[in-house]
Design a protein around this motif. Structure first.
Motif, PDB file in Angstrom:
ATOM      1  N   SER A   1      79.766 101.471  30.702  1.00 34.26           N
ATOM      2  CA  SER A   1      81.011 100.697  30.771  1.00 34.26           C
ATOM      3  C   SER A   1      80.975  99.549  31.780  1.00 34.26           C
ATOM      4  O   SER A   1      81.748  98.602  31.662  1.00 34.26           O
ATOM      5  N   ILE A   2      80.101  99.611  32.763  1.00 36.03           N
ATOM      6  CA  ILE A   2      80.128  98.646  33.859  1.00 36.03           C
ATOM      7  C   ILE A   2      79.137  97.511  33.622  1.00 36.03           C
ATOM      8  O   ILE A   2      77.967  97.739  33.335  1.00 36.03           O
ATOM      9  N   GLU A   3      79.626  96.273  33.764  1.00 33.12           N
ATOM     10  CA  GLU A   3      78.787  95.097  33.546  1.00 33.12           C
ATOM     11  C   GLU A   3      78.504  94.316  34.830  1.00 33.12           C
ATOM     12  O   GLU A   3      77.611  93.469  34.863  1.00 33.12           O
ATOM     13  N   ALA A   4      79.280  94.569  35.876  1.00 27.99           N
ATOM     14  CA  ALA A   4      79.079  93.871  37.159  1.00 27.99           C
ATOM     15  C   ALA A   4      79.332  94.845  38.294  1.00 27.99           C
ATOM     16  O   ALA A   4      80.167  95.750  38.178  1.00 27.99           O
TER      17      ALA A   4
ATOM     18  N   HIS B   1      84.747  91.673  31.964  1.00 29.52           N
ATOM     19  CA  HIS B   1      83.480  92.334  32.288  1.00 29.52           C
ATOM     20  C   HIS B   1      83.759  93.405  33.343  1.00 29.52           C
ATOM     21  O   HIS B   1      83.925  93.072  34.527  1.00 29.52           O
ATOM     22  N   PRO B   2      83.853  94.670  32.957  1.00 32.39           N
ATOM     23  CA  PRO B   2      84.199  95.726  33.908  1.00 32.39           C
ATOM     24  C   PRO B   2      83.324  95.706  35.161  1.00 32.39           C
ATOM     25  O   PRO B   2      82.101  95.550  35.082  1.00 32.39           O
TER      26      PRO B   2
ATOM     27  N   ILE C   1      76.132  87.186  33.160  1.00 31.61           N
ATOM     28  CA  ILE C   1      76.195  88.456  32.455  1.00 31.61           C
ATOM     29  C   ILE C   1      75.764  88.294  31.006  1.00 31.61           C
ATOM     30  O   ILE C   1      75.014  89.111  30.453  1.00 31.61           O
ATOM     31  N   ALA C   2      76.212  87.204  30.390  1.00 36.43           N
ATOM     32  CA  ALA C   2      75.821  86.941  28.996  1.00 36.43           C
ATOM     33  C   ALA C   2      74.324  86.710  28.882  1.00 36.43           C
ATOM     34  O   ALA C   2      73.672  87.183  27.946  1.00 36.43           O
TER      35      ALA C   2
ATOM     36  N   SER D   1      71.768  89.035  26.708  1.00 33.40           N
ATOM     37  CA  SER D   1      70.940  88.508  25.626  1.00 33.40           C
ATOM     38  C   SER D   1      69.469  88.850  25.848  1.00 33.40           C
ATOM     39  O   SER D   1      68.724  89.097  24.899  1.00 33.40           O
ATOM     40  N   GLU D   2      69.030  88.911  27.109  1.00 31.86           N
ATOM     41  CA  GLU D   2      67.649  89.289  27.403  1.00 31.86           C
ATOM     42  C   GLU D   2      67.395  90.746  27.056  1.00 31.86           C
ATOM     43  O   GLU D   2      66.303  91.107  26.601  1.00 31.86           O
ATOM     44  N   GLU D   3      68.435  91.587  27.265  1.00 31.56           N
ATOM     45  CA  GLU D   3      68.290  93.005  26.924  1.00 31.56           C
ATOM     46  C   GLU D   3      68.120  93.181  25.411  1.00 31.56           C
ATOM     47  O   GLU D   3      67.305  93.969  24.946  1.00 31.56           O
TER      48      GLU D   3
END
Length: 403
Positions: A41-44, A72-73, A394-395, A399-401
């Protein structure tokens, strides 16, 4: 005597260790009562390895990060129990206590964190920099021209969020080999936040914010005016019925040098005596509220060469800047100090004359200086730039992932 001192030091350390254990147990219990942070759930993340005494460094990012969390959670990683306990009580974001690097590694492995923010230059930050997946971003806890802001440590981060063109030039002059594209101008999102504060009397008094910095942890950082200017300036202000003083000392005042604790008590004493003599003056001593309401409530600010001065600049209102009494705390090379007349300790008692001159009007040069330090200071502009910069990182990592 040396043996007694050693025993005393060991006893203090033992008590501190026991306190950390107690805090840790209490925090574990409090965390069990919180809704768990769901995997994925966490992006930052904000990485905070410090103790509660430095929580003010995270605190000023609460609102910008809350805004970021809308898309972005965001979570805060605390490494120490005392900090986690304080943050759990007041932070609007999820807080996780991860004391060991193994715990951090395991937890990050359950999330999709694209960016990790750092609010200070603690050496413990480098333990988290080992993780290659997220982008690592230094956001600091204030904009200033202190030596702290041009540390070679900035090279360790993928990006450094800075306030404006002046910061880019400052870093370029001082740090070799740091690519300019890694410096991202975001302004100062904190000035967009409206904080609740005390209700000051609605009268004709000019509200003067005096917010000295702390004494620093080394001679080159001793910018504080509290011991050199404080009592004389405050005495002059309370002696003039045109002014109301809001005194806001740095949270770490006196931590390094007890002389500053004594200076703080002297200023508090002057204000208490003035309020006793004239209750309508309603001078304020603020040592515990979150910093921010002061920017809107005050008409003029007295500050040292510190982050408070730069936050205040973004309001465009008059600023009295003190000259540090410590010879090692140089102001050479400071664009702000070169543009704004400095108040020497010897002239501290003349501060009311300086304020009166500033209130009479400021030239266009000050407005240009503000733009140079912060860029667009229109309401909401800095927050928008911060959100856009974080979103882009974050984007990019997401995208790299996928790739």
């Amino acid at each position: 005597m040396p043996l007694l001192r050693e025993l005393s030091t060991l006893l203090l350390k033992a008590r501190a260790s026991l306190a950390l254990v107690r805090d840790g147990r209490a925090v574990v219990g409090e965390l069990r009562q919180q809704a768990p942070v769901a995997p994925g759930s966490i992006e930052a993340v904000v990485y905070f390895p410090d103790g509660a005494v430095n929580a003010y460094q995270v605190r000023q990012w609460y609102e910008p990060l809350r805004r970021l969390a809308e898309t972005h959670p965001v979570a805060v990683i605390a490494r120490r129990a005392d900090a986690a306990r304080l943050l759990l009580a007041e932070c609007p974001l999820p807080v996780v206590l991860l004391s060991t690097m193994g715990e951090i590694e395991t937890w990050l492995g359950t999330q999709r964190v694209g960016v990790i923010f750092y609010v200070n230059q603690n050496q413990a930050n480098f333990a988290a920099l080992r993780f290659a997946g997220p982008a690592h971003v230094f956001v600091s806890h204030g904009e200033s021209e202190k030596a702290y802001m041009v540390s070679n440590q900035l090279k360790a981060y993928d990006q450094v969020f800075v306030a404006g063109p002046a910061a880019v030039r400052r870093i370029a002059r001082s740090i070799r080999g740091l690519a300019p594209e890694r410096l991202v101008e975001i302004g100062r999102p904190q000035v967009d936040v409206r904080h609740a504060g005390p209700d000051l009397p609605a009268d004709d008094r000019v509200v003067v914010l005096y917010a000295p910095t702390w004494e620093g942890d080394r001679p080159s950082m001793e910018y504080s005016s509290l011991a050199s200017h404080g009592a004389a300036m405050v005495a002059a202000l309370v002696g003039d019925p045109r002014y109301r003083v809001v005194y806001r000392p740095h949270p770490r005042t006196g931590v390094q040098d007890s002389a500053y604790s004594a200076a703080h008590r002297a200023v508090v004493g002057v204000l208490a005596a003035a309020n006793a003599a004239d209750p309508a003056a309603a001078h304020v001593v603020d040592t515990d509220s979150p910093f921010g309401w002061h920017l809107a409530a005050a008409d003029v600010c007295i500050a040292d060469l510190s982050a408070v001065a730069y936050d205040w600049m973004a309001t465009g209102k008059p600023l009295v800047l003190t000259r540090p009494a410590a010879a090692q705390a140089t102001v050479e090379g400071s664009e702000l100090a070169a543009a704004v007349p400095l108040l020497d300790a010897a002239h501290a008692g003349q501060v009311t004359s300086r304020i009166a001159d500033l209130m009479a009007g400021q030239d266009d040069g000050y407005a240009a200086l503000v733009r140079d330090f912060f860029g667009d200071t229109a309401p909401g502009a800095s927050t928008a730039r911060f959100l856009a910069a974080a979103d882009a990182l974050i984007a990019e990592r997401a995208s790299e992932e996928v790739a």
